[in-house]
Design an enzyme around this catalytic site. Structure first.
Site, PDB file in Angstrom:
ATOM      1  N   GLN A   1      38.807  31.778  36.903  1.00  0.00           N
ATOM      2  CA  GLN A   1      38.054  31.585  38.160  1.00  0.00           C
ATOM      3  C   GLN A   1      36.990  32.668  38.357  1.00  0.00           C
ATOM      4  OE1 GLN A   1      38.313  28.771  39.725  1.00  0.00           O
ATOM      5  NE2 GLN A   1      39.935  28.203  38.290  1.00  0.00           N
TER       6      GLN A   1
ATOM      7  N   LEU B   1      32.543  54.909  41.484  1.00  0.00           N
ATOM      8  CA  LEU B   1      31.196  55.466  41.618  1.00  0.00           C
ATOM      9  C   LEU B   1      31.110  56.288  42.912  1.00  0.00           C
ATOM     10  CD1 LEU B   1      29.504  52.175  40.485  1.00  0.00           C
ATOM     11  CD2 LEU B   1      29.409  54.350  39.228  1.00  0.00           C
TER      12      LEU B   1
ATOM     13  N   ASN C   1      30.315  43.592  42.575  1.00  0.00           N
ATOM     14  CA  ASN C   1      31.467  43.819  41.713  1.00  0.00           C
ATOM     15  C   ASN C   1      32.376  42.603  41.774  1.00  0.00           C
ATOM     16  OD1 ASN C   1      33.391  45.421  40.151  1.00  0.00           O
ATOM     17  ND2 ASN C   1      34.614  45.504  42.021  1.00  0.00           N
TER      18      ASN C   1
ATOM     19  N   HIS D   1      36.429  41.629  41.537  1.00  0.00           N
ATOM     20  CA  HIS D   1      37.739  42.269  41.613  1.00  0.00           C
ATOM     21  C   HIS D   1      38.824  41.191  41.492  1.00  0.00           C
ATOM     22  CE1 HIS D   1      40.748  45.250  42.803  1.00  0.00           C
ATOM     23  NE2 HIS D   1      41.259  44.317  43.563  1.00  0.00           N
TER      24      HIS D   1
ATOM     25  N   MET E   1      34.964  50.108  34.893  1.00  0.00           N
ATOM     26  CA  MET E   1      36.203  50.710  35.371  1.00  0.00           C
ATOM     27  C   MET E   1      36.040  52.131  35.883  1.00  0.00           C
ATOM     28  SD  MET E   1      37.931  48.111  35.126  1.00  0.00           S
ATOM     29  CE  MET E   1      39.642  48.503  35.435  1.00  0.00           C
ATOM     30  N   ARG E   2      34.858  52.493  36.329  1.00  0.00           N
ATOM     31  CA  ARG E   2      34.673  53.831  36.903  1.00  0.00           C
ATOM     32  C   ARG E   2      34.465  53.724  38.411  1.00  0.00           C
ATOM     33  NH1 ARG E   2      36.198  57.975  34.280  1.00  0.00           N
ATOM     34  NH2 ARG E   2      34.665  59.286  35.303  1.00  0.00           N
TER      35      ARG E   2
ATOM     36  N   ASP F   1      36.386  48.774  46.787  1.00  0.00           N
ATOM     37  CA  ASP F   1      36.890  47.392  46.897  1.00  0.00           C
ATOM     38  C   ASP F   1      36.880  46.858  48.328  1.00  0.00           C
ATOM     39  OD1 ASP F   1      39.462  47.985  44.384  1.00  0.00           O
ATOM     40  OD2 ASP F   1      37.362  47.403  44.178  1.00  0.00           O
TER      41      ASP F   1
HETATM   42  C1  GRF Z   1      38.592  41.404  35.031  1.00  0.00           C
HETATM   43  O1  GRF Z   1      39.823  40.935  35.542  1.00  0.00           O
HETATM   44  C2  GRF Z   1      37.791  41.989  36.171  1.00  0.00           C
HETATM   45  O2  GRF Z   1      38.099  41.384  37.407  1.00  0.00           O
HETATM   46  C3  GRF Z   1      38.199  43.418  36.176  1.00  0.00           C
HETATM   47  O3  GRF Z   1      38.245  43.746  34.788  1.00  0.00           O
HETATM   48  C4  GRF Z   1      38.823  42.618  34.107  1.00  0.00           C
HETATM   49  C5  GRF Z   1      38.226  42.475  32.724  1.00  0.00           C
HETATM   50  O4  GRF Z   1      36.911  42.047  32.876  1.00  0.00           O
HETATM   51  N1  GRF Z   1      37.258  44.238  36.911  1.00  0.00           N
HETATM   52  P1  GRF Z   1      35.982  41.721  31.575  1.00  0.00           P
HETATM   53  O5  GRF Z   1      36.768  40.768  30.680  1.00  0.00           O
HETATM   54  O6  GRF Z   1      35.735  43.029  30.885  1.00  0.00           O
HETATM   55  O7  GRF Z   1      34.775  41.079  32.156  1.00  0.00           O
END
Ligand code: GRF
Length: 223
Positions: A180, A100, A114, A116, A97-98, A152
């Site tokens: 999915q 970059l 990545n 998304h 979640m950063r 993204d």
């Molecule tokens: C997921 O929906 C992913 O698409 C987003 O973060 C959510 C949690 O992902 N980037 P995870 O369970 O930590 O893999």
């Protein structure tokens, strides 16, 4: 997927997975019996539950916390040196979640991917499911893409589309999309590890030797 260093063969690619949270996508990769080795799982949060999952699979885990860094550049520098110590062929952002920096992204060009939770380029950024419901779209989904300095917006490798149901909440829609994600992310990495992915002249992804059925997804479903 071999986790034991002694079983590495010379052609097998190695990957490093970056997480920030639950790591459900990371778990899906570890379960998918991919033709590669996971050299390490790195998190920017010491409390990421996904770190425990990685340890259960015998994967080396590292933490590079973003706290305590004066700016993004210094965090990315420490993160890069941690990643590069494993010399991976591919860096995988799995719920990382950063944002970059462009310099970081440039140093992993075409080997940084990545996942998304939307059908990019629609709904880039955060809160994708709530925004899709707010707009009343009938089809939503997820995307695996190469990471570029435009957040993204990198070349798309694979997408999955799901119907948005009349009684969906953000949580029910997120769960349908996440299911999915867990299917298409391993597929994208399998293609990468098998050298089946190429970029054509206009920067679009092509997958070698793919048979495509061309089936449509219609939502709401017609009788
Ligand atoms: C997921 O929906 C992913 O698409 C987003 O973060 C959510 C949690 O992902 N980037 P995870 O369970 O930590 O893999």
């Amino acid at each position: 997927m071999n986790h034991k260093p002694e079983s590495v063969n010379v052609t097998e690619k190695s990957i490093v997975i970056l997480i920030s949270g639950h790591g459900s996508n990371m778990r899906a990769l570890l379960e998918a019996n991919l033709p590669c080795r996971v050299a390490a799982v790195i998190s920017n949060r010491a409390d990421a539950p996904g770190l425990e999952i990685a340890k259960q699979y015998g994967i080396t885990t590292r933490v590079v916390e973003h706290h305590g860094h004066p700016d993004r550049e210094s965090f990315d520098t420490e993160l890069s040196s941690c990643i590069d110590s494993y010399r991976p062929d591919l860096v995988v952002l799995a719920g990382f979640m950063r944002i970059l920096t462009a310099h970081f992204v440039a140093s992993y060009q075409n080997r940084l991917i990545n996942i998304h939770p939307s059908l990019l380029p629609m709904y880039s950024g955060l809160n994708t499911h709530a925004r899709a419901l707010q707009d009343g779209v009938k089809i939503h989904g997820c995307t695996v893409h190469f990471v570029t300095s435009d957040v993204d917006q990198g070349p798309i490798i694979i997408q999955a589309a799901v119907p948005v149901l009349m009684d969906d909440t953000s949580a029910t829609l997120a769960a349908r999309v996440l299911h999915q994600e867990h299917r298409i992310f391993p597929q994208a990495i399998r293609w990468f590890c098998n050298d089946d992915i190429s970029l054509n002249a206009d920067g679009k992804v092509r997958i070698k030797g793919l048979e495509q059925l061309g089936r449509a997804l219609i939502s709401p479903e017609m009788e």
